[in-house]
Design a protein around this motif. Structure first.
Motif, PDB file in Angstrom:
ATOM      1  N   GLN A   1       0.844  -1.190   0.000  1.00 39.49           N
ATOM      2  CA  GLN A   1       0.000   0.000   0.000  1.00 39.49           C
ATOM      3  C   GLN A   1       0.879   1.240   0.000  1.00 39.49           C
ATOM      4  O   GLN A   1       2.019   1.222   0.499  1.00 39.49           O
ATOM      5  CB  GLN A   1      -0.914  -0.013   1.225  1.00 39.49           C
ATOM      6  CG  GLN A   1      -1.987  -1.103   1.152  1.00 39.49           C
ATOM      7  CD  GLN A   1      -3.035  -0.951   2.216  1.00 39.49           C
ATOM      8  OE1 GLN A   1      -2.718  -0.628   3.355  1.00 39.49           O
ATOM      9  NE2 GLN A   1      -4.295  -1.191   1.850  1.00 39.49           N
ATOM     10  N   GLU A   2       0.362   2.298  -0.570  1.00 36.51           N
ATOM     11  CA  GLU A   2       1.088   3.559  -0.603  1.00 36.51           C
ATOM     12  C   GLU A   2       1.488   3.957   0.815  1.00 36.51           C
ATOM     13  O   GLU A   2       0.699   3.833   1.759  1.00 36.51           O
ATOM     14  CB  GLU A   2       0.215   4.646  -1.227  1.00 36.51           C
ATOM     15  CG  GLU A   2       0.925   5.971  -1.402  1.00 36.51           C
ATOM     16  CD  GLU A   2       0.065   6.996  -2.115  1.00 36.51           C
ATOM     17  OE1 GLU A   2      -1.009   6.628  -2.636  1.00 36.51           O
ATOM     18  OE2 GLU A   2       0.469   8.168  -2.152  1.00 36.51           O
ATOM     19  N   GLY A   3       2.711   4.392   0.969  1.00 39.88           N
ATOM     20  CA  GLY A   3       3.216   4.806   2.269  1.00 39.88           C
ATOM     21  C   GLY A   3       4.041   3.744   2.975  1.00 39.88           C
ATOM     22  O   GLY A   3       4.780   4.055   3.914  1.00 39.88           O
TER      23      GLY A   3
ATOM     24  N   SER B   1       6.590   4.514   0.235  1.00 43.52           N
ATOM     25  CA  SER B   1       6.362   4.346  -1.205  1.00 43.52           C
ATOM     26  C   SER B   1       5.232   5.256  -1.710  1.00 43.52           C
ATOM     27  O   SER B   1       4.270   5.578  -1.000  1.00 43.52           O
ATOM     28  CB  SER B   1       6.018   2.891  -1.501  1.00 43.52           C
ATOM     29  OG  SER B   1       4.874   2.503  -0.773  1.00 43.52           O
ATOM     30  N   ILE B   2       5.396   5.660  -2.972  1.00 39.97           N
ATOM     31  CA  ILE B   2       4.410   6.497  -3.654  1.00 39.97           C
ATOM     32  C   ILE B   2       4.061   5.837  -4.979  1.00 39.97           C
ATOM     33  O   ILE B   2       4.797   4.948  -5.441  1.00 39.97           O
ATOM     34  CB  ILE B   2       4.956   7.924  -3.873  1.00 39.97           C
ATOM     35  CG1 ILE B   2       6.224   7.904  -4.717  1.00 39.97           C
ATOM     36  CG2 ILE B   2       5.218   8.614  -2.530  1.00 39.97           C
ATOM     37  CD1 ILE B   2       6.779   9.289  -5.036  1.00 39.97           C
ATOM     38  N   PRO B   3       2.961   6.217  -5.606  1.00 35.16           N
ATOM     39  CA  PRO B   3       2.528   5.535  -6.840  1.00 35.16           C
ATOM     40  C   PRO B   3       3.583   5.476  -7.936  1.00 35.16           C
ATOM     41  O   PRO B   3       3.663   4.489  -8.676  1.00 35.16           O
ATOM     42  CB  PRO B   3       1.316   6.359  -7.265  1.00 35.16           C
ATOM     43  CG  PRO B   3       0.743   6.861  -5.981  1.00 35.16           C
ATOM     44  CD  PRO B   3       1.938   7.166  -5.116  1.00 35.16           C
ATOM     45  N   SER B   4       4.407   6.479  -8.070  1.00 35.46           N
ATOM     46  CA  SER B   4       5.416   6.485  -9.141  1.00 35.46           C
ATOM     47  C   SER B   4       6.568   5.515  -8.872  1.00 35.46           C
ATOM     48  O   SER B   4       7.437   5.348  -9.734  1.00 35.46           O
ATOM     49  CB  SER B   4       5.968   7.892  -9.345  1.00 35.46           C
ATOM     50  OG  SER B   4       6.601   8.349  -8.170  1.00 35.46           O
TER      51      SER B   4
ATOM     52  N   THR C   1       4.174  -3.414  -7.115  1.00 35.48           N
ATOM     53  CA  THR C   1       2.833  -2.919  -7.405  1.00 35.48           C
ATOM     54  C   THR C   1       2.281  -2.239  -6.161  1.00 35.48           C
ATOM     55  O   THR C   1       2.423  -2.765  -5.054  1.00 35.48           O
ATOM     56  CB  THR C   1       1.888  -4.074  -7.806  1.00 35.48           C
ATOM     57  OG1 THR C   1       2.441  -4.746  -8.943  1.00 35.48           O
ATOM     58  CG2 THR C   1       0.501  -3.550  -8.139  1.00 35.48           C
ATOM     59  N   ILE C   2       1.678  -1.092  -6.335  1.00 33.87           N
ATOM     60  CA  ILE C   2       1.097  -0.375  -5.208  1.00 33.87           C
ATOM     61  C   ILE C   2      -0.420  -0.480  -5.277  1.00 33.87           C
ATOM     62  O   ILE C   2      -1.029  -0.110  -6.293  1.00 33.87           O
ATOM     63  CB  ILE C   2       1.561   1.083  -5.170  1.00 33.87           C
ATOM     64  CG1 ILE C   2       3.073   1.097  -4.931  1.00 33.87           C
ATOM     65  CG2 ILE C   2       0.811   1.876  -4.102  1.00 33.87           C
ATOM     66  CD1 ILE C   2       3.683   2.455  -4.792  1.00 33.87           C
ATOM     67  N   ILE C   3      -0.982  -0.991  -4.199  1.00 33.75           N
ATOM     68  CA  ILE C   3      -2.432  -1.189  -4.123  1.00 33.75           C
ATOM     69  C   ILE C   3      -3.072   0.111  -3.669  1.00 33.75           C
ATOM     70  O   ILE C   3      -2.663   0.690  -2.669  1.00 33.75           O
ATOM     71  CB  ILE C   3      -2.761  -2.311  -3.121  1.00 33.75           C
ATOM     72  CG1 ILE C   3      -2.002  -3.594  -3.487  1.00 33.75           C
ATOM     73  CG2 ILE C   3      -4.259  -2.564  -3.068  1.00 33.75           C
ATOM     74  CD1 ILE C   3      -2.027  -4.618  -2.380  1.00 33.75           C
TER      75      ILE C   3
END
Lengths: 114, 114
Positions: free
Chosen positions: B14-16, B79-82, B111-113
């Protein structure tokens, strides 16, 4: 801008035809490389060249040929002898032999055999 | 040709969240490089490591050259989407020093959910 260019981005060929992929760099790098990338796999080395007019086979050279007539250019020919040529092809370059071999990649050419 | 053992093969986060991946080998390396590849593009160099124990950061990315010279890891914080893409490790084997070849891992797909 300095960089590595590959053309074309997408390439289609019929079985039995040879095709040449272009790679040009204006980074004044001595060494150039060709890699093949298949889904789910790492990069596999096809050919590399450390200086003009000299090149060495990599791990999967069968069915491929290269030339290095100019420092800036390292074209790759995929011949009809390559049994499974559909793949993503990446060209890279790196500075002189005394470096720790940081390789810089072009944008790639996706070859599809119809 | 030899390939590095890179793990995990894929990550869904997940993001972050923070991310950690590594590469291991039974052979000794002189150099470790970490690349990121986005779909349809060539790999981009993120971090280069040149000596055992070295810890290097590039923004939210941190990589270390293992003390045994047989492994390396890459961490991504917050983590961030990019950050989505495939991360490859690459190394120059001790016995390949001078012939400018790199050995590549098989990649970690991030992959970011949402």
């Amino acid at each position: 801008d300095g960089g590595i260019t590959q053309s074309p981005k997408y390439l289609f060929r019929k079985e039995g035809q040879n095709v040449t992929l272009s790679c040009e760099q204006n980074l004044n790098h001595d060494a150039m490389y060709w890699y093949r990338q298949d889904p789910g796999q790492g990069l596999r080395l096809i050919y590399y060249s450390q200086i003009v007019n000299d090149f060495q086979k990599g791990d999967i050279a069968e069915g491929y040929s290269v030339s290095r007539e100019k420092k800036e250019s390292f074209p790759l020919t995929v011949t009809s002898a390559q049994k499974n040529p559909t793949a993503f092809y990446l060209c890279a370059s790196s500075p002189s032999w005394s470096s720790y071999n940081e390789q810089f990649f072009g944008p790639g050419t996706r070859l599809t055999v119809l | 040709g030899q390939q590095l053992n890179q793990s995990p093969q894929s990550m869904f986060i997940q993001e972050g969240e923070d991310v950690s991946m590594n590469c291991t080998s039974s052979s000794i390396f002189n150099t470790w490089l970490w690349y990121k590849q986005e779909p349809g593009e060539g790999p981009v160099l993120l971090i280069a490591l040149y000596k055992a124990g070295e810890l290097t950061s590039n923004g939210r990315l941190t990589a270390q050259f293992g003390i045994t010279r047989k492994d390396s890891f890459l961490n991504i914080s917050a983590s961030i989407p990019s950050d989505v893409g495939i991360y490859f490790c690459a190394g120059q084997l001790e016995h390949d020093f001078g012939n400018e070849k790199l050995t590549f891992g098989t990649g970690t797909r991030l992959t970011i959910i949402p």
